[in-house]
Design a protein around this motif. Structure first.
Motif, PDB file in Angstrom:
ATOM      1  N   LYS A  67      19.276 -13.812  13.308  1.00  0.00           N
ATOM      2  CA  LYS A  67      19.739 -15.187  13.518  1.00  0.00           C
ATOM      3  C   LYS A  67      20.718 -15.272  14.688  1.00  0.00           C
ATOM      4  O   LYS A  67      21.763 -15.921  14.607  1.00  0.00           O
ATOM      5  N   GLY A  68      20.398 -14.564  15.764  1.00  0.00           N
ATOM      6  CA  GLY A  68      21.205 -14.599  16.972  1.00  0.00           C
ATOM      7  C   GLY A  68      22.480 -13.770  16.920  1.00  0.00           C
ATOM      8  O   GLY A  68      23.215 -13.717  17.891  1.00  0.00           O
ATOM      9  N   LYS A  69      22.763 -13.126  15.802  1.00  0.00           N
ATOM     10  CA  LYS A  69      23.984 -12.339  15.664  1.00  0.00           C
ATOM     11  C   LYS A  69      23.649 -10.856  15.756  1.00  0.00           C
ATOM     12  O   LYS A  69      22.785 -10.352  15.032  1.00  0.00           O
ATOM     13  N   GLN A  70      24.341 -10.159  16.656  1.00  0.00           N
ATOM     14  CA  GLN A  70      24.119  -8.724  16.845  1.00  0.00           C
ATOM     15  C   GLN A  70      25.055  -7.915  15.960  1.00  0.00           C
ATOM     16  O   GLN A  70      26.256  -8.142  15.948  1.00  0.00           O
ATOM     17  N   ASN A  71      24.491  -6.976  15.224  1.00  0.00           N
ATOM     18  CA  ASN A  71      25.265  -6.043  14.420  1.00  0.00           C
ATOM     19  C   ASN A  71      24.991  -4.634  14.912  1.00  0.00           C
ATOM     20  O   ASN A  71      23.825  -4.251  15.093  1.00  0.00           O
ATOM     21  N   ILE A  72      26.056  -3.876  15.116  1.00  0.00           N
ATOM     22  CA  ILE A  72      25.942  -2.493  15.550  1.00  0.00           C
ATOM     23  C   ILE A  72      26.415  -1.610  14.405  1.00  0.00           C
ATOM     24  O   ILE A  72      27.517  -1.800  13.879  1.00  0.00           O
ATOM     25  N   ILE A  73      25.578  -0.661  14.034  1.00  0.00           N
ATOM     26  CA  ILE A  73      25.901   0.270  12.959  1.00  0.00           C
ATOM     27  C   ILE A  73      25.871   1.666  13.571  1.00  0.00           C
ATOM     28  O   ILE A  73      24.886   2.032  14.230  1.00  0.00           O
ATOM     29  N   THR A  74      26.949   2.422  13.388  1.00  0.00           N
ATOM     30  CA  THR A  74      27.005   3.775  13.925  1.00  0.00           C
ATOM     31  C   THR A  74      27.431   4.740  12.827  1.00  0.00           C
ATOM     32  O   THR A  74      27.999   4.339  11.813  1.00  0.00           O
ATOM     33  N   GLY A  75      27.171   6.002  13.063  1.00  0.00           N
ATOM     34  CA  GLY A  75      27.597   7.004  12.103  1.00  0.00           C
ATOM     35  C   GLY A  75      27.230   8.392  12.562  1.00  0.00           C
ATOM     36  O   GLY A  75      26.677   8.593  13.648  1.00  0.00           O
ATOM     37  N   GLN A  76      27.543   9.329  11.693  1.00  0.00           N
ATOM     38  CA  GLN A  76      27.289  10.732  11.997  1.00  0.00           C
ATOM     39  C   GLN A  76      26.812  11.439  10.728  1.00  0.00           C
ATOM     40  O   GLN A  76      27.317  11.180   9.633  1.00  0.00           O
ATOM     41  N   TYR A  77      25.839  12.321  10.911  1.00  0.00           N
ATOM     42  CA  TYR A  77      25.405  13.179   9.814  1.00  0.00           C
ATOM     43  C   TYR A  77      26.385  14.353   9.734  1.00  0.00           C
ATOM     44  O   TYR A  77      26.467  15.154  10.650  1.00  0.00           O
ATOM     45  N   GLN A  78      27.140  14.439   8.655  1.00  0.00           N
ATOM     46  CA  GLN A  78      28.115  15.508   8.505  1.00  0.00           C
ATOM     47  C   GLN A  78      27.521  16.743   7.837  1.00  0.00           C
ATOM     48  O   GLN A  78      27.856  17.869   8.187  1.00  0.00           O
ATOM     49  N   THR A  79      26.683  16.524   6.843  1.00  0.00           N
ATOM     50  CA  THR A  79      26.024  17.623   6.133  1.00  0.00           C
ATOM     51  C   THR A  79      24.579  17.240   5.892  1.00  0.00           C
ATOM     52  O   THR A  79      24.300  16.146   5.417  1.00  0.00           O
ATOM     53  N   LEU A  80      23.683  18.156   6.235  1.00  0.00           N
ATOM     54  CA  LEU A  80      22.260  17.949   5.964  1.00  0.00           C
ATOM     55  C   LEU A  80      21.710  19.216   5.309  1.00  0.00           C
ATOM     56  O   LEU A  80      21.649  20.266   5.934  1.00  0.00           O
ATOM     57  N   THR A  81      21.350  19.094   4.058  1.00  0.00           N
ATOM     58  CA  THR A  81      20.659  20.164   3.341  1.00  0.00           C
ATOM     59  C   THR A  81      19.260  19.632   3.079  1.00  0.00           C
ATOM     60  O   THR A  81      19.077  18.769   2.212  1.00  0.00           O
ATOM     61  N   PRO A  82      18.270  20.107   3.867  1.00  0.00           N
ATOM     62  CA  PRO A  82      16.937  19.516   3.790  1.00  0.00           C
ATOM     63  C   PRO A  82      16.408  19.333   2.371  1.00  0.00           C
ATOM     64  O   PRO A  82      16.467  20.245   1.548  1.00  0.00           O
ATOM     65  N   PHE A  83      15.964  18.113   2.146  1.00  0.00           N
ATOM     66  CA  PHE A  83      15.304  17.674   0.911  1.00  0.00           C
ATOM     67  C   PHE A  83      16.233  17.629  -0.294  1.00  0.00           C
ATOM     68  O   PHE A  83      15.768  17.392  -1.404  1.00  0.00           O
ATOM     69  N   GLU A  84      17.566  17.849  -0.108  1.00  0.00           N
ATOM     70  CA  GLU A  84      18.476  17.891  -1.249  1.00  0.00           C
ATOM     71  C   GLU A  84      19.741  17.051  -1.105  1.00  0.00           C
ATOM     72  O   GLU A  84      20.151  16.405  -2.060  1.00  0.00           O
ATOM     73  N   TYR A  85      20.379  17.082   0.071  1.00  0.00           N
ATOM     74  CA  TYR A  85      21.723  16.523   0.148  1.00  0.00           C
ATOM     75  C   TYR A  85      22.033  16.043   1.562  1.00  0.00           C
ATOM     76  O   TYR A  85      21.726  16.726   2.539  1.00  0.00           O
ATOM     77  N   ILE A  86      22.660  14.885   1.641  1.00  0.00           N
ATOM     78  CA  ILE A  86      23.067  14.310   2.920  1.00  0.00           C
ATOM     79  C   ILE A  86      24.478  13.751   2.757  1.00  0.00           C
ATOM     80  O   ILE A  86      24.760  13.043   1.791  1.00  0.00           O
ATOM     81  N   VAL A  87      25.346  14.063   3.719  1.00  0.00           N
ATOM     82  CA  VAL A  87      26.643  13.413   3.824  1.00  0.00           C
ATOM     83  C   VAL A  87      26.682  12.805   5.213  1.00  0.00           C
ATOM     84  O   VAL A  87      26.430  13.495   6.210  1.00  0.00           O
ATOM     85  N   MET A  88      26.975  11.517   5.265  1.00  0.00           N
ATOM     86  CA  MET A  88      26.996  10.821   6.543  1.00  0.00           C
ATOM     87  C   MET A  88      28.074   9.748   6.537  1.00  0.00           C
ATOM     88  O   MET A  88      28.508   9.306   5.479  1.00  0.00           O
ATOM     89  N   THR A  89      28.503   9.392   7.727  1.00  0.00           N
ATOM     90  CA  THR A  89      29.438   8.283   7.853  1.00  0.00           C
ATOM     91  C   THR A  89      28.663   7.055   8.300  1.00  0.00           C
ATOM     92  O   THR A  89      27.556   7.154   8.831  1.00  0.00           O
ATOM     93  N   VAL A  90      29.277   5.906   8.080  1.00  0.00           N
ATOM     94  CA  VAL A  90      28.691   4.650   8.538  1.00  0.00           C
ATOM     95  C   VAL A  90      29.844   3.719   8.914  1.00  0.00           C
ATOM     96  O   VAL A  90      30.860   3.662   8.221  1.00  0.00           O
ATOM     97  N   SER A  91      29.683   3.051  10.039  1.00  0.00           N
ATOM     98  CA  SER A  91      30.707   2.084  10.438  1.00  0.00           C
ATOM     99  C   SER A  91      30.056   0.937  11.199  1.00  0.00           C
ATOM    100  O   SER A  91      28.963   1.066  11.741  1.00  0.00           O
ATOM    101  N   MET A  92      30.771  -0.163  11.187  1.00  0.00           N
ATOM    102  CA  MET A  92      30.379  -1.342  11.957  1.00  0.00           C
ATOM    103  C   MET A  92      31.599  -1.712  12.804  1.00  0.00           C
ATOM    104  O   MET A  92      32.474  -2.455  12.346  1.00  0.00           O
TER     105      MET A  92
END
Length: 168
Positions: A67-92
């Motif tokens: 609706k004409g409004k831009q949202n930017i979402i950023t983050g980082q994958y801190q921990t990735l254990t394939p197929f089991e566990y993810i820790v990530m950040t998220v910010s706007m």
């Protein structure tokens, strides 16, 4: 049902969901931009940019226009254990300087059924003008609306995964 904590300046949300897919596919939905652009804080229709580095320390950026409004979402994958566990950040960044944290546990309940335990932790600063009760109410409102938002995203994720499975 989401759990709620009002004892500190953080809002903690825990959600559990079952998916009729293998753990590897659910993990891929959290780390592969082809999936992410269909459900994670954007949609194929409103997504203008997505960049994902699915590695430990890798960053992601999503630009969504609705609706004409831009949202930017950023983050980082801190921990990735394939197929089991993810820790990530998220910010706007346009809304807050803080980064929230997401933990995702993925495990197979039985063949073809995967359970996801989702934990979200967000800092909600206490404004000096608010009484303790008003602050607790503000946190409760933030908790409830955020939990509802993630439940909606997970509904969309379920559809994306079902469509993928049906088109294989």
């Amino acid at each position: 049902m989401a759990k709620y904590n009002v004892e500190n300046e953080n809002v903690e949300i825990e959600l559990e969901r079952l998916f009729k897919v293998e753990p590897a596919l659910l993990y891929q939905a959290w780390t592969d931009q082809r999936f992410l652009k269909q459900w994670f804080m954007t949609s194929e229709r409103t997504n203008k940019l997505i960049h994902v580095e699915p590695k430990q320390g890798g960053e992601y950026k999503i630009v969504d226009v609705y609706k004409g409004k831009q949202n930017i979402i950023t983050g980082q994958y801190q921990t990735l254990t394939p197929f089991e566990y993810i820790v990530m950040t998220v910010s706007m960044p346009e809304y807050s300087d803080s980064e929230d944290q997401i933990n995702v546990e993925i495990f197979e309940r039985e063949p073809g059924i995967t359970q996801m335990v989702f934990n979200y932790n967000a800092y909600v600063p206490k404004e000096r003008r608010l009484t303790t009760l008003e602050y607790k109410q503000k946190k409760k409102e933030y908790h409830d609306s955020t939990a509802h938002g993630f439940e909606t995203l997970f509904d969309k994720l379920q559809v994306v995964l079902e469509d993928f499975e049906n088109n294989m």
